[in-house]
Design an enzyme around this catalytic site. Structure first.
Site, PDB file in Angstrom:
ATOM      1  N   CYS A 267      -0.896  -1.490  -1.116  1.00 14.72           N
ATOM      2  CA  CYS A 267      -0.928  -0.583  -2.275  1.00 14.72           C
ATOM      3  C   CYS A 267      -1.941  -1.024  -3.332  1.00 14.72           C
ATOM      4  O   CYS A 267      -2.766  -0.228  -3.796  1.00 14.72           O
ATOM      5  CB  CYS A 267       0.465  -0.436  -2.875  1.00 14.72           C
ATOM      6  N   HIS A 315       4.838  -2.012  -6.642  1.00  8.79           N
ATOM      7  CA  HIS A 315       4.107  -0.929  -5.985  1.00  8.79           C
ATOM      8  C   HIS A 315       3.220  -0.227  -7.013  1.00  8.79           C
ATOM      9  O   HIS A 315       3.552  -0.153  -8.198  1.00  8.79           O
ATOM     10  CB  HIS A 315       5.067   0.083  -5.355  1.00  8.79           C
ATOM     11  N   HIS A 327      -1.451   6.814  -2.707  1.00  5.36           N
ATOM     12  CA  HIS A 327      -1.027   5.423  -2.548  1.00  5.36           C
ATOM     13  C   HIS A 327      -1.031   5.015  -1.085  1.00  5.36           C
ATOM     14  O   HIS A 327      -0.995   5.850  -0.176  1.00  5.36           O
ATOM     15  CB  HIS A 327       0.364   5.190  -3.167  1.00  5.36           C
TER      16      HIS A 327
END
Length: 351
Positions: A267, A315, A327
Site C-alpha cells: 500500500c 494502510h 490502493h
C-alpha cells in the site's frame, strides 16, 4: 558503516520476493500452527481477509523498523565521524604538549637546583653599574621568554584536556549509537520473522480458496460508473491529481509485501511510487507518510489527497473522489479503485 547501510537496503529490496518464493512452497515456519479449515466458502474468504490484514500490519511495522534502523545507522556514522575528529584533535594537542615538555622540564630542574634568575642576585654579583644593567636586562629577557613558554605550555595542556574530554564524550556517543542500532537491527529481524510467518499463513489460506472465491476476493479494478477521464480533467503537473493519474496506470498490478514498483506494490509502496513519478519524494511507510505534507479534513478531501486507515495507520491509499480511493489492498487483490468505506478511516494529508 556504508556496508551496513547497503546491506540493510539490499535485504529490504529483496525481502518481499524471497518471502513469497519461500512461502509458496512451505506450510509455514517451524512450530507455527497451520491455518484452520474454514467451515464455509464465506468463512474461507473472511479468514483470508483477516490474515491478510494481520500481514499488512506486520509489513508496515517491519518497514518502520527498517527506516528506524537506517536512521540509527546514520546517527552511528555521524557519531563515529565526530569521534574520529575528536581523537585527531586530541592527538594533535598531545603532540603540542610533548613539544613544550622538554623546556618545562629544564625550567623545573633549574629551579630545583637553585638557579638564580632574580634582580637581587644580579645586584649581589655585579662589579659595576653597567654590568648590573646588562645582567638585569638579560634576566628580564630570560624571564619574559620563560613566562611566554610557560603560558604556551599551559595553553596547550588546557587544549589537550578539553580535547580528551571531547574525545571521551564522542566515544561514549558512538558506543551508544552502535548499541541502539544493534537493538533496532534485532527488532527488525524479529518483525521480519513475524511477517514471514504471517505471509506463509496468508498464502496457505489463499491456496485453499476456490477459483470462484479468489475471483470474488480480487473484485473488479474499478467500481461501476467510475469515470477516469472526468476525474483527471484540469490535471496540474506535480499535483496530487497528477500522482493519482500515475497511480491509476498501475491498476491490476499485484500486491506484494514490501514492494515499491514498478509492477508490484504494497500500500505505501504504491503511494510512494505514484508521487515519485511527479517529482515528490515521500516517505516509505504509511506511518511516516501520515506526517508528510499538510493535514486535510475528511470533508475537504480532493482527488490526489493521501488517505490513511486503521488506528495504527497501517494502510494508505490515494483519494479518487466520490468516496473512492486507489490502493494496493492485500495479497490476492490487485491494485484497484475501491470504496473508502470498506476500511476504518484515520486521517488524510495533502502533498
Amino acid at each position: 558503516m556504508a556496508a551496513h547501510r547497503s546491506q540493510t537496503r539490499a535485504v529490504a529490496s529483496t525481502f518481499a520476493a524471497v518471502l513469497v518464493a519461500v512461502t509458496l512452497y512451505s506450510s509455514g515456519p517451524a512450530g507455527a500452527d497451520p491455518v484452520a479449515l474454514p467451515a464455509t466458502p464465506g468463512d474461507a474468504v473472511q479468514q483470508m481477509i483477516d490474515l491478510s490484514r494481520q500481514s499488512e500490519q506486520l509489513n508496515q511495522q517491519a518497514l518502520d523498523a527498517e527506516a528506524d534502523l537506517d536512521a540509527k545507522l546514520g546517527a552511528q556514522h555521524d557519531a563515529d565521524v565526530k569521534h574520529g575528529s575528536a581523537q585527531a584533535q586530541l592527538d594533535a594537542a598531545r603532540a603540542e604538549v610533548r613539544r613544550y615538555q622538554p623546556m618545562i622540564d629544564r625550567t623545573a630542574i633549574a629551579a630545583y637546583q637553585g638557579a638564580r634568575t632574580n634582580r637581587l642576585f644580579a645586584v649581589l654579583v655585579s662589579d659595576s653599574p653597567q654590568q648590573l644593567l646588562d645582567q638585569m636586562s638579560t634576566l628580564d629577557v630570560m624571564s619574559a621568554q620563560t613566562q611566554e613558554q610557560l603560558d604556551k605550555f599551559r595553553h596547550v595542556t588546557d587544549v589537550a584536556s578539553a580535547a580528551e574530554t571531547e574525545a571521551r564524550s564522542a566515544a561514549d556517543s558512538a558506543r551508544a549509537a552502535a548499541d541502539k542500532a544493534d537493538a533496532v537491527r534485532a527488532d527488525l529481524r524479529h518483525k521480519q520473522d513475524d511477517l514471514s510467518g504471517a505471509v506463509s499463513r496468508v498464502i496457505e489460506a489463499w491456496g485453499k480458496l476456490s477459483a470462484t472465491d479468489r475471483a470474488g476476493l480480487a473484485g473488479s479494478p474499478f467500481p461501476p460508473g467510475f469515470d477516469r477521464d472526468t476525474l483527471l480533467q484540469g490535471l496540474v503537473p506535480g499535483s496530487g491529481t497528477s500522482a493519482l493519474a500515475a497511480g491509476l496506470t498501475r491498476v491490476g498490478d499485484p500486491y506484494v509485501w514490501g514492494a515499491t514498483g514498478p509492477s508490484q506494490f504494497d500500500c505505501s509502496g504504491l503511494v510512494q511510487w505514484a508521487f515519485k513519478q511527479v517529482g515528490k519524494n515521500v516517505p516509505r511507510t504509511s506511518s511516516a507518510q501520515a506526517s508528510y505534507g499538510t493535514p486535510v479534513k475528511k470533508e475537504d478531501l480532493q482527488p490526489g489527497d493521501v488517505v490513511f486507515f486503521y488506528p495504527e495507520i497501517s494502510h494508505v491509499g490515494i483519494y479518487a473522489g466520490n468516496g473512492l480511493m486507489l490502493h494496493a489492498s492485500t495479497f490476492g487483490v490487485p491494485v484497484a479503485v475501491a470504496p473508502m468505506s470498506s476500511t476504518p478511516y484515520h486521517s488524510a494529508r495533502r502533498y
